[in-house]
Design an enzyme around this catalytic site. Structure first.
Site, PDB file in Angstrom:
ATOM      1  N   LYS A   1       0.836  -1.206   0.000  1.00 22.13           N
ATOM      2  CA  LYS A   1       0.000   0.000   0.000  1.00 22.13           C
ATOM      3  C   LYS A   1       0.871   1.256   0.000  1.00 22.13           C
ATOM      4  CE  LYS A   1      -0.565  -0.230   5.057  1.00 22.13           C
ATOM      5  NZ  LYS A   1      -1.539  -0.302   6.163  1.00 22.13           N
TER       6      LYS A   1
ATOM      7  N   TYR B   1      16.135  30.299   4.434  1.00 18.86           N
ATOM      8  CA  TYR B   1      14.999  31.018   4.994  1.00 18.86           C
ATOM      9  C   TYR B   1      15.204  31.323   6.478  1.00 18.86           C
ATOM     10  CZ  TYR B   1      11.956  30.191   0.942  1.00 18.86           C
ATOM     11  OH  TYR B   1      11.393  30.196  -0.298  1.00 18.86           O
TER      12      TYR B   1
END
Length: 753
Positions: free
Chosen positions: A419, A645
């Protein structure tokens, strides 16, 4: 890439030989010398050319390990584009030949467009489009041998409208049938009757070559050569007999053409060019296509030139010189076309890995000073490795499968949990590899994932562990998916759809998520009375099997006992109990004595645990996945300057900072910013500095000697680097390996090694 080119050297070289054989069909090189010899060359030997092209296309397209319908769509678009260009190229010739004055024009034109080609040799292109579609559908709809049987029946129908038509026309019903077919297509050598079987042959040979399943045993070179010689001899005898008895209507389809092409293609697959000096594969592939498309135009041009220069006896009447002249002229035009194409590509579609200028020795990108010479090497990279990528170690996956299978309780079978893109590893790459290893049971979370596995050609059981809307019952049936029954009302809703569905009952033994309570015996029993539901499994999930806490161990053992108590009651009530499964990865590792029919193996299959720690069963599992990227820029940053940043990191020394084109958009947790993690470059650790961005991050490489642009940087390692293992990185990020791997961005290409 070089290895791949060598692997298909035989195919690539024979492309050109096949194109020259097609030219021979249309020029009859031996006609001036021997009618029989020319028949053998052009009507027997040369008939291998078009089937070869179709088998080659099928080899790379129709394999059940092909990813999905996008491959078919790309093939269609490319072929139709080539067909459209070819129609335009031959438009002047058709105008000259009064093609557009035929009556009735529209039906005849549609017939040519769909089946026969608007120029006599162009039939191959619409036939490939139709044949590929039919073969693709048959391969997806049926098992291979059924698909091959259907395509062989179509071929036989075509056979009696081609080389064996003399027999069919003696039977009134068959004659009327074929007369009807000939109103739709001038020949049965088309995309409906001729092409599908060759596409399927190519697809199956791809399966055999890529698979290690029992039906994929290799055929030796000697056996292939012997088989080819025998089948080619039989095909020649067949063709001569049909010719002598005037049975044939056309001469493109022979019964022994099929085994002849099988052995020929097997021979070509075994031809690996080990020389480093060879003609580029792309040149051979494109060149052979241009040869095929353009040679009739060269025939016209040569005839025109011969008439203008008054040399018809030399260039036209001598069949061999005519053939050689057409070949040389076609090759010359092909080379010129390829040369012009390459110029255009270099000008408008530069295929560099990294755009931008090269660093010069001693140059830096900050202040003009440098703490050492910065090297750069912006060059071409193997496909998929220009930015960032997932690398799968297939040998580690095979090793893990063997280790886990050996550890399974007696009588148990491994069910691979794939999955969420196989825990971020790539659903296609993992599931197809596992299928080749003999794994026949898979588990996914949602119906879309199950359908995707089927489009990949995955065989065996596919269990959907989560919820599927009952309105999608037709899809569950169509794709042969097994649905989990999450409660009794849901089971009734599925039953009411009136469509047979395979299902497994989920039992809630204490996790209180999905499933029918283990205490609700009547509800479980009621599921077996729903006629539309074929119950072939019952399972539960252990919610704290990874814990060694005494209370959790007691809770887990109670879960197991509740499950088996319910199973005993079902048996006592006369219900035939289907397959059972309880254990997931940690269920196996910490409760190996629990015997069931399946063990649902997820995270352990990929060679990692959810978090660092010990387990009762100690297995030699090896990580399958690595995350790699490349240095795209190296900056000199003086002491005291900030990076990224928020100016969250300030250099404490003159530093060399490498920029990597990977970020949290690719799955790297942003909270690893600020030296909480790092990468491996040239075998040395480089810490992440500054904040991780969506698409980039920075690492300090000051202490890594000779690091340069283009160098590979590894974030998650599959080679035993403890600090860069998935569990260690996940722990630094405050999560578990499962989440870390599942959040990997889908834009990362997956490569296998």
């Amino acid at each position: 890439m070089m290895n791949k080119n060598r692997e298909y050297a035989g195919i690539d070289y024979f492309r050109c030989a096949a194109a020259l054989l097609v030219i021979a069909i249309h020029t009859s090189p031996l006609a001036s010398y021997s009618e029989t010899g020319d028949f053998i060359l052009t009507r027997i030997a040369a008939r291998t050319a078009v089937p070869f092209f179709m088998i080659t296309s099928g080899y790379f397209l129709i394999s059940r390990y092909a990813q999905d319908t996008r491959n078919l769509q790309v093939f269609w678009r490319k072929t139709l584009r080539i067909y459209g260009v070819s129609i335009l190229i031959y438009l002047p010739v058709n105008l000259y030949n009064d093609y557009f004055s035929m009556e009735p024009f529209l039906p005849e034109w549609i017939k040519d467009l769909v089946f026969d080609g608007t120029m006599y040799h162009l039939w191959y292109l619409p036939a490939s489009v139709m044949g590929a579609g039919i073969a693709w559908y048959l391969m997806r709809r049926f098992a291979f041998w059924k698909a091959l049987a259907v395509s062989f029946m179509l071929y036989c129908i075509g056979l009696f409208g081609d080389s064996y038509y003399g027999i069919a026309e003696q039977i009134p019903v068959l004659k009327a049938f074929y007369q009807l077919i000939f109103q739709i297509s001038d020949y049965t050598r088309n995309g409906l009757f001729f092409a599908p079987v060759f596409f399927l042959m190519g697809g199956k040979m791809a399966d055999w070559r890529k698979s290690r399943l029992p039906d994929s045993a290799g055929i030796s070179f000697r056996a292939c050569a012997t088989g080819f010689c025998i089948s080619a001899g039989l095909m020649s005898a067949e063709a001569m007999l049909l010719r002598n008895y005037q049975i044939k209507r056309h001469d493109s389809m022979y019964l022994f053409l099929l085994p002849c092409m099988f052995f020929l293609f097997q021979l070509l697959l075994q031809w690996n060019n080990r020389s480093k000096k060879r003609i580029p594969a792309s040149f051979l592939r494109s060149g052979s296509l241009i040869l095929y498309i353009i040679h009739p135009m060269m025939i016209v041009a040569l005839r025109l030139a011969a008439k203008v220069l008054h040399v018809e006896p030399l260039l036209l009447e001598n069949s061999m010189i005519h053939y050689i002249s057409v070949c040389l002229l076609s090759i010359l035009c092909s080379v010129i076309a390829l040369f012009l194409r390459n110029i255009w590509r270099r000008k408008f579609h530069s295929g560099r890995c990294i755009t931008g200028s090269r660093f010069k020795a001693g140059q830096n990108s900050a202040s003009g000073a440098s703490c050492r010479r910065i090297k750069g090497r912006y060059g071409k990279c193997p496909p998929g490795t220009d930015r960032a990528w997932i690398e799968l170690n297939v040998n580690h996956l095979k090793h893990n499968v063997k280790v886990l299978q050996k550890a399974l309780p007696k009588g148990s079978e491994l069910m691979a949990v794939v999955k969420d893109h196989a825990y971020g590893h790539g659903a296609f790459e993992i599931s197809t590899q596992l299928n080749r290893m003999g794994i026949k049971a898979f588990a996914v979370a949602a119906i879309e994932e199950g359908i995707q596995l089927r489009t990949y050609g995955i065989q065996g059981e596919i269990l959907i562990l989560g919820y599927t809307n009952p309105s999608r019952a037709k899809e569950l049936n169509r794709y042969r998916l097994t649905q989990t029954l999450i409660d009794v009302s849901y089971a009734k809703s599925l039953h009411q759809q009136g469509i047979p569905i395979k299902a497994q009952i989920k039992i809630d033994t204490g996790m209180h998520r999905l499933g029918i309570s283990a205490d609700s015996f009547q509800n479980v029993k009621q599921c077996f009375s729903l006629k539309q539901l074929q119950i072939d499994g019952i399972y539960t999930h252990l919610c704290c099997a990874d814990s060694f806490d005494e209370d959790n161990i007691t809770f887990t053992r109670n879960q197991i006992e509740k499950f088996y108590h319910l199973i005993r009651k079902l048996k006592q009530s006369g219900i035939s109990v289907p397959k059972l499964h309880i254990q997931s990865s940690y269920g196996l590792l910490n409760y190996p004595e629990t015997a069931c029919d399946y063990v649902r193996t997820g995270i352990a299959l990929y060679g990692v645990l959810s978090s660092p720690g010990d387990t009762k069963l100690k297995l030699d599992l090896r990580p399958v996945l690595s995350i790699k990227t490349r240095i795209i820029l190296i900056r000199y940053v003086p002491e005291g300057e900030s990076i990224g940043y928020g100016r969250s990191y300030t250099t404490r020394r003159e530093s060399l900072i490498a920029i990597l084109p990977i970020g949290y958009g690719d799955g790297i947790p942003r909270n690893l910013s600020g030296q909480k993690s790092g990468v491996l470059i040239r075998g040395q650790y480089a810490p992440i500095v500054g904040r991780i961005c969506m698409d980039q991050l920075a690492v300090d490489i000051t202490d890594i000697k000779d690091a340069s642009t283009g160098d590979i940087a590894t974030w998650i390692c599959s080679d035993g680097q403890a600090d860069l293992s998935a569990p260690a990185i996940a722990e630094h990020a405050g999560t578990i390996s499962n989440e870390l791997l599942c959040r990997l961005g889908t834009r990362l290409p997956v490569l296998t090694i």
